[in-house]
Scaffold this motif. Structure first.
Motif, PDB file in Angstrom:
ATOM      1  N   TRP A 283      43.033  74.055  71.092  1.00 15.91           N
ATOM      2  CA  TRP A 283      42.313  73.342  69.891  1.00 15.91           C
ATOM      3  C   TRP A 283      41.552  72.156  70.857  1.00 15.91           C
ATOM      4  N   LEU A 284      42.302  71.512  71.696  1.00 22.23           N
ATOM      5  CA  LEU A 284      41.260  70.483  72.524  1.00 22.23           C
ATOM      6  C   LEU A 284      40.096  70.771  73.068  1.00 22.23           C
TER       7      LEU A 284
ATOM      8  N   ASP B 136      37.621  71.144  69.904  1.00 19.41           N
ATOM      9  CA  ASP B 136      37.443  70.034  69.056  1.00 19.41           C
ATOM     10  C   ASP B 136      36.219  69.308  69.353  1.00 19.41           C
TER      11      ASP B 136
ATOM     12  N   HIS C 299      53.373  76.295  72.384  1.00 21.34           N
ATOM     13  CA  HIS C 299      52.913  75.347  71.771  1.00 21.34           C
ATOM     14  C   HIS C 299      51.794  74.455  72.576  1.00 21.34           C
ATOM     15  N   ALA C 300      52.273  74.153  73.474  1.00 18.23           N
ATOM     16  CA  ALA C 300      51.200  73.360  74.306  1.00 18.23           C
ATOM     17  C   ALA C 300      50.035  74.030  74.740  1.00 18.23           C
TER      18      ALA C 300
ATOM     19  N   GLN D  36      47.712  65.833  76.955  1.00 18.41           N
ATOM     20  CA  GLN D  36      46.941  66.789  77.580  1.00 18.41           C
ATOM     21  C   GLN D  36      45.602  66.287  77.626  1.00 18.41           C
TER      22      GLN D  36
ATOM     23  N   VAL E 268      44.935  65.346  73.611  1.00 23.27           N
ATOM     24  CA  VAL E 268      45.959  65.961  72.493  1.00 23.27           C
ATOM     25  C   VAL E 268      47.304  65.565  72.982  1.00 23.27           C
TER      26      VAL E 268
ATOM     27  N   ARG F  54      47.521  69.480  81.603  1.00 26.64           N
ATOM     28  CA  ARG F  54      48.805  69.272  81.047  1.00 26.64           C
ATOM     29  C   ARG F  54      49.723  68.391  81.831  1.00 26.64           C
TER      30      ARG F  54
ATOM     31  N   SER G 255      48.476  76.162  72.538  1.00 22.31           N
ATOM     32  CA  SER G 255      47.758  76.131  71.548  1.00 22.31           C
ATOM     33  C   SER G 255      47.255  74.757  71.195  1.00 22.31           C
ATOM     34  N   LEU G 256      47.979  73.788  71.579  1.00 20.53           N
ATOM     35  CA  LEU G 256      47.315  72.480  71.468  1.00 20.53           C
ATOM     36  C   LEU G 256      45.993  72.254  72.291  1.00 20.53           C
TER      37      LEU G 256
ATOM     38  N   ASN H 296      51.003  66.648  74.135  1.00 21.49           N
ATOM     39  CA  ASN H 296      51.607  67.815  74.707  1.00 21.49           C
ATOM     40  C   ASN H 296      53.041  68.589  74.192  1.00 21.49           C
ATOM     41  N   HIS H 297      53.797  69.458  74.553  1.00 21.72           N
ATOM     42  CA  HIS H 297      54.885  69.980  73.842  1.00 21.72           C
ATOM     43  C   HIS H 297      55.537  70.595  74.748  1.00 21.72           C
TER      44      HIS H 297
END
Length: 433
Positions: free
Chosen positions: A274-275, A278, A267-268, A317, A259, A312, A270-271, A261-262
């Motif tokens: 999710w990963l 998923d 925000h990173a 990530q 996914v 990360r 949260s991503l 990065n941010h």
């Protein structure tokens, strides 16, 4: 303790001693004082002797600059056979690359090796001859006379003239379509497809300067650079270990699932969460885990698969599961055969995926998705040669790949390889446009 200059002088003095006029292998070592200016990469970049190999382990504690070849090997099995003939030197390391086809390699026992472990460093000089150590000592003395003092590496200042993808975006969509059809027919479960991007610049690109720029910003990565000659090199900053062996203890890992990065931590995070949840990415990672365990099971003891982590990096990530075990017999050639290429860089089943790659990818992978590192009798470590680039004069070829499984979306996979390639691409082009 000594500076590199003083260490070289001491090695030159040691070569004035009498050596046997017979075959043999000998190592001469001198401790080196570390300072803020100690940079093996900068020192290596100033030399005009080849091959050159730079390596930094991803935790930063193990670093080397290897220069000149006393012996060169075209396959890891040949390098291992050589080491096995010298059991009295278990820490002697052979450095280099294994190609995507693991039967091919570029590995060498260096003439000179600057190795740092933590806060300690040593300069090693290797003598080897199948006829006369005395003669090789003379060659080594002549080699040391050509060593140049280190200078700081200069920042990259590049003008990019053109950029070309293989495959282009339309061709990529067609390629993903072929792959998902083949997966749907049961020909394979997964295939990892890659893109090569050629960037053409107005002047030759400094491989060491490129490596230094990546090292400054791509953390938690293995950094490696092989300079074959004055005009060609292969380098990368890879997050993925292929294997590490210390005596019979083996550690490997499955790094698959991606996914973006941010820059903002929340925000990173949260991503990353999710990963972890998923289904598609978890499935992709577990396919790699199951394949590694299946391949190793006949040659190891109990396999311990650790829980999934999120790794990360600067632009992306990844999901990672570490796999720890004990080898029944310490054999690096067998490890390479079993582990490379993993399902994370080729697919499943391995041969069906490799056949698809050979038939439909529009470029040769060569060193990309192979491995880079070292082997010795006591300890071996190779990373997967990802986030990598080939330099030929003023042209840089960047590589990036994505794992294709049932349900993969071509547009999303294109964005994934864009994100992966950006880790190196932005270092070359941010001042060019």
């Amino acid at each position: 303790m000594n500076s590199v200059t003083v260490a070289l002088q001491r090695l030159q003095l040691a070569l004035t001693e009498e050596f046997a006029d017979e075959p043999g292998l000998k190592r001469l070592g001198v401790d080196v004082t570390l300072s803020d200016d100690s940079d093996p990469l900068a020192w290596l970049a100033c030399q005009r002797l080849y091959p050159q190999f730079y390596w930094q382990q991803r935790d930063g504690n193990d670093e080397v600059a290897a220069l000149g070849a006393v012996r060169q090997f075209n396959a890891l099995a040949d390098a291992q056979a050589f080491l096995n003939t010298w059991p009295q030197t278990p820490s002697l390391r052979i450095w280099g690359l294994n190609a995507f086809d693991p039967a091919q390699g570029f590995l060498f026992l260096s003439r000179l090796e600057w190795r740092r472990k933590g806060g300690e460093a040593c300069l090693w000089l290797h003598l080897y001859s199948e006829t006369s150590l005395r003669d090789d000592a003379r060659e080594a003395a002549a080699f040391l006379e050509q060593i140049l003092a280190a200078k700081p590496l200069l920042p990259l200042h590049l003008q990019c003239l053109s950029e070309h993808h293989q495959p282009g975006q339309d061709e990529w969509h067609a390629l993903i379509g072929k792959a998902t059809v083949a997966i749907g027919r049961g020909e394979m479960e997964k295939v990892v497809l890659a893109r090569a991007t050629d960037l053409h610049f107005s002047a030759p690109v400094s491989a060491a300067g490129f490596m230094a720029a990546s090292r400054r910003v791509n953390f938690h990565c293995y950094h490696f650079l092989m300079v074959f000659d004055a005009h060609s090199a292969f380098l990368g900053s890879s997050p993925e270990r292929l294997w590490r062996r210390i005596d019979s203890a083996l550690r490997t890992e499955a790094l698959a699932g991606t996914v973006a990065n941010h820059v903002e931590d929340y925000h990173a995070w949260s991503l990353g969460q999710w990963l972890l949840k998923d289904d598609k990415n978890q499935r992709e990672n577990m396919l790699v885990v199951e394949d590694i365990c299946q391949r190793l099971k006949q040659t190891v003891g109990v396999l311990d698969v650790l829980p999934a982590q999120v790794v990360r990096l600067r632009k992306v990530q990844h999901l990672r599961r570490c796999i720890w075990t004990e080898l029944l017999k310490a054999d690096d050639a067998v490890c390479l055969e079993q582990l490379q290429p993993t399902a994370a860089v080729a697919g499943l089943p391995r041969e069906a995926a490799r056949s698809f790659i050979n038939d439909f990818e529009p470029f040769e992978r060569e060193w990309y998705a192979g491995s880079a590192g070292y082997l010795s009798r006591h300890q071996t470590e190779f990373c997967v040669a990802l986030r990598s680039a080939k330099i030929t004069g003023a042209t840089v070829r960047l590589y990036a790949g994505a794992g294709i499984v049932a349900g993969s979306d071509a547009a999303q996979e294109w964005q994934e390889i864009e994100n992966k390639a950006a880790g190196l691409r932005t270092l070359l082009t941010r001042t060019a446009f």
